[in-house]
Design a protein around this motif. Structure first.
Motif, PDB file in Angstrom:
ATOM      1  N   ASP A 265    -127.658 -57.185 152.180  1.00 17.17           N
ATOM      2  CA  ASP A 265    -127.324 -56.099 153.098  1.00 17.17           C
ATOM      3  C   ASP A 265    -125.813 -55.885 153.111  1.00 17.17           C
ATOM      4  O   ASP A 265    -125.083 -56.582 153.811  1.00 17.17           O
ATOM      5  CB  ASP A 265    -127.835 -56.441 154.510  1.00 17.17           C
ATOM      6  N   LYS A 272    -120.291 -53.081 155.835  1.00 16.40           N
ATOM      7  CA  LYS A 272    -119.893 -54.227 156.656  1.00 16.40           C
ATOM      8  C   LYS A 272    -118.531 -54.742 156.212  1.00 16.40           C
ATOM      9  O   LYS A 272    -118.219 -54.694 155.016  1.00 16.40           O
ATOM     10  CB  LYS A 272    -120.892 -55.380 156.458  1.00 16.40           C
ATOM     11  N   ASP A 342    -126.383 -49.233 158.223  1.00 18.11           N
ATOM     12  CA  ASP A 342    -126.494 -50.679 158.384  1.00 18.11           C
ATOM     13  C   ASP A 342    -127.662 -51.051 159.299  1.00 18.11           C
ATOM     14  O   ASP A 342    -128.010 -52.218 159.429  1.00 18.11           O
ATOM     15  CB  ASP A 342    -125.171 -51.222 158.942  1.00 18.11           C
ATOM     16  N   ALA A 343    -128.258 -50.064 159.947  1.00 22.70           N
ATOM     17  CA  ALA A 343    -129.483 -50.325 160.722  1.00 22.70           C
ATOM     18  C   ALA A 343    -130.664 -50.054 159.786  1.00 22.70           C
ATOM     19  O   ALA A 343    -131.499 -49.168 160.037  1.00 22.70           O
ATOM     20  CB  ALA A 343    -129.525 -49.459 161.975  1.00 22.70           C
ATOM     21  N   GLU A 344    -130.712 -50.799 158.672  1.00 20.61           N
ATOM     22  CA  GLU A 344    -131.667 -50.535 157.596  1.00 20.61           C
ATOM     23  C   GLU A 344    -132.958 -51.326 157.742  1.00 20.61           C
ATOM     24  O   GLU A 344    -134.002 -50.898 157.261  1.00 20.61           O
ATOM     25  CB  GLU A 344    -131.020 -50.848 156.231  1.00 20.61           C
TER      26      GLU A 344
END
Ligand code: BES
Ligand code: MN
Ligand code: ZN
Length: 495
Positions: A265, A272, A342-344
């Motif tokens: 991620d 990130k 990033d909210a995957e």
């Protein structure tokens, strides 16, 4: 090699290490008193000199002791017997076994304490030793030129042979935990959606379980638009893996275990920072735990039907990455505005959960390293649980207690759902700054069609930052035991 079990006079057992538990009462009775005598009062002397105190997980190695057949003696503290429970005993057993697993070709004999309190049955203690004898010998050293931990050549549990089944069950759990840990600990260039799926296929074949591996074309046919969007920025193609274990009767209810399997991620375009990205190979821990759990459930031949679902993708940055403002269409028709790439994890789980529902399930547990917010709320050692069905959540929480794993429930009030509103789609994929673990849970709830469901956010406990005497850093395999305990307890069809 499986552990051997027999009762035996402690001083006469032949092994490189004889591991003996001592409490902090410094009173020796039974086999402990016999051992003290055979060694010419060694135990008493060590306690008198305060070289040993029996404090929980204290280790006192004695090399070449007189009067016993074993080459070395390791005293391990178990603290106060009347407050000794599964978790504390495991800490002691793991510390001792990890300590002696640092050399090659070691044989160990572990003497089960004779005196145990009602908090800890002899069966549980035997199971704990079985698990620890496996978990203690596997480390994070997968790609080191020189290994740092080694499998034992022989493990002898000195105990009543009636405890053999419990010890064997413990070993099965330990092997499953090691599979889960290995997958999580493998670096992300080696462990990709494809290689994970391949491993799942091999493991299933070895156990005679049916395993369906869906590739990108199939996922398009299955309308998994939300999962596919996350995968589209990566050169690594996505996979969804489904494994069936049918230990129950044909019409009996099915338990679905669903795992987030983001093999790396990066955050995608909402990238990130380095510190946050550093451990993101662990973002497939949910999927690895689900795979490990179903192998243990199958090996233990538990009388229940279980299906494991793993959503495997890599969240990367490229010219083909999904973008902020994209509106995705999930398998169940819900449209989702992407406000943060990033909210995957929730986008992956959304489609896998509705696939599971469509295929037919009666109870669902999903596991995911889903939110940093859950780690902020509960710390690094406690799993967050969320549910749409309190009775089912209570059952999961009872299993966790039995398994000695820590989880804590977060509320699911309706007001949290409002935070997911979008002006341009049915919902957005983030809920804003506050209550992040719960808004993620509320997002997932939209995809389970009201089926009894528990979401476990394992972002904190799945991956440990440092080595401790009683456990290796890196992957922990948290919640695997809880899942097996849950399956062992059986499920009822929802009313
Ligand atoms: N995989 C992360 C969550 C995570 C954080 C796992 C720390 C393990 C340790 C997840 O995909 C993520 O990035 N979540 C975001 C959500 C946010 C963008 C709403 C987070 O927690 O910051
Ligand atoms: Mn993320
Ligand atoms: Zn993630």
């Amino acid at each position: 090699m499986p552990l051997e079990i027999s009762s035996h006079v402690w001083s006469e057992i032949d092994a490189d290490w004889l591991i003996v538990c001592v409490s902090d009462s410094s009173e020796f009775s039974g086999a402990l008193s016999d051992l003290n005598q055979s060694t010419g009062g060694l135990l008493k002397r060590l306690f008198d000199q305060k070289d040993a105190t029996g404090k929980l997980a204290e280790l006192v190695p004695v090399h070449a002791p007189n009067g016993i057949k074993a080459k070395r003696l390791l005293l391990v503290g178990i603290g106060a017997v009347d407050s000794l429970d599964r978790v504390k005993f495991e800490k002691a057993a793991m510390s001792a076994l990890r300590n002696v697993a640092t050399k090659k070709e070691v044989s160990v004999a572990f003497a089960l304490p004779e005196q145990l309190d009602p908090n800890l049955s002899a069966n549980t203690a035997a199971e704990v030793i079985g698990t620890a004898s496996r978990v203690a010998t596997a480390g994070q050293d997968l790609l080191k030129s020189e290994a740092t931990r080694f499998e034992f050549v022989r493990v002898h549990l000195i105990a009543n042979p009636d405890l053999a089944d419990a010890a064997r069950r413990g070993e099965v759990l330990g092997e499953a935990i090691n599979l889960t840990r290995e997958l999580i600990n493998l670096p992300p260039q080696h462990l990709t959606p494809e290689s994970f799926a391949e491993r799942a296929r091999e493991v299933s074949a070895g156990l005679g379980l049916s395993c369906d591996v869906m590739d990108r074309d199939r996922l398009v046919v299955e309308r998994m638009g939300s999962l596919l969007a996350v995968a589209q920025g990566s050169v690594e193609p996505p996979r969804v893996v489904v494994i069936d274990y049918k230990g129950g009767a044909a019409g009996a209810p099915t338990l679905a275990l669903v795992g987030k399997g983001v093999t790396f991620d990066s955050g995608g375009l909402s990238i990130k920072p380095t510190d946050g990205m550093l451990t993101m190979k662990c973002d497939m821990a949910g999927a690895a735990t689900v795979l490990g759990a179903i192998t243990a459930i199958a090996k233990l031949k538990l009388p229940i039907n279980v299906t494991a679902y793993m959503g495997l993708v890599e969240n990367m940055i490229s010219g083909s990455s999904y973008k902020l403002g994209d509106i995705l269409k999930a398998r169940n028709g819900v449209t989702i505005e992407v406000q943060n790439t990033d909210a995957e994890g929730r986008l992956v789980l959304a489609d896998v959960l509705s696939y599971a529902v469509d295929r037919g399930v009666d109870r669902i547990v999903d596991l995911a390293t889903l939110t940093g917010a859950c780690v902020v709320a509960l710390g690094e050692e406690v799993v967050g649980s969320m549910t749409n069905n309190q009775a089912w959540c209570d059952q999961v929480s009872t299993a966790a207690k039995q398994a000695g794993e820590l989880m804590w429930q977060l509320p699911m009030f309706d007001l949290y759902t409002d935070l997911l509103k979008s002006d341009v789609a049915d919902c957005r994929n983030i809920g804003g700054r506050w209550g992040g673990a719960i808004t993620a849970g509320k997002f997932l709830e939209k995809f389970v069609s009201g089926k009894p469901w528990v979401h476990l956010d394992i972002a904190g406990p799945a991956f440990a930052s440092s080595n401790k005497p009683h456990r290796e850093g890196g992957a922990t395999g948290v919640m695997l035991r809880t899942l097996v305990e849950l399956a062992a307890g059986g499920i009822e069809a929802p009313a």
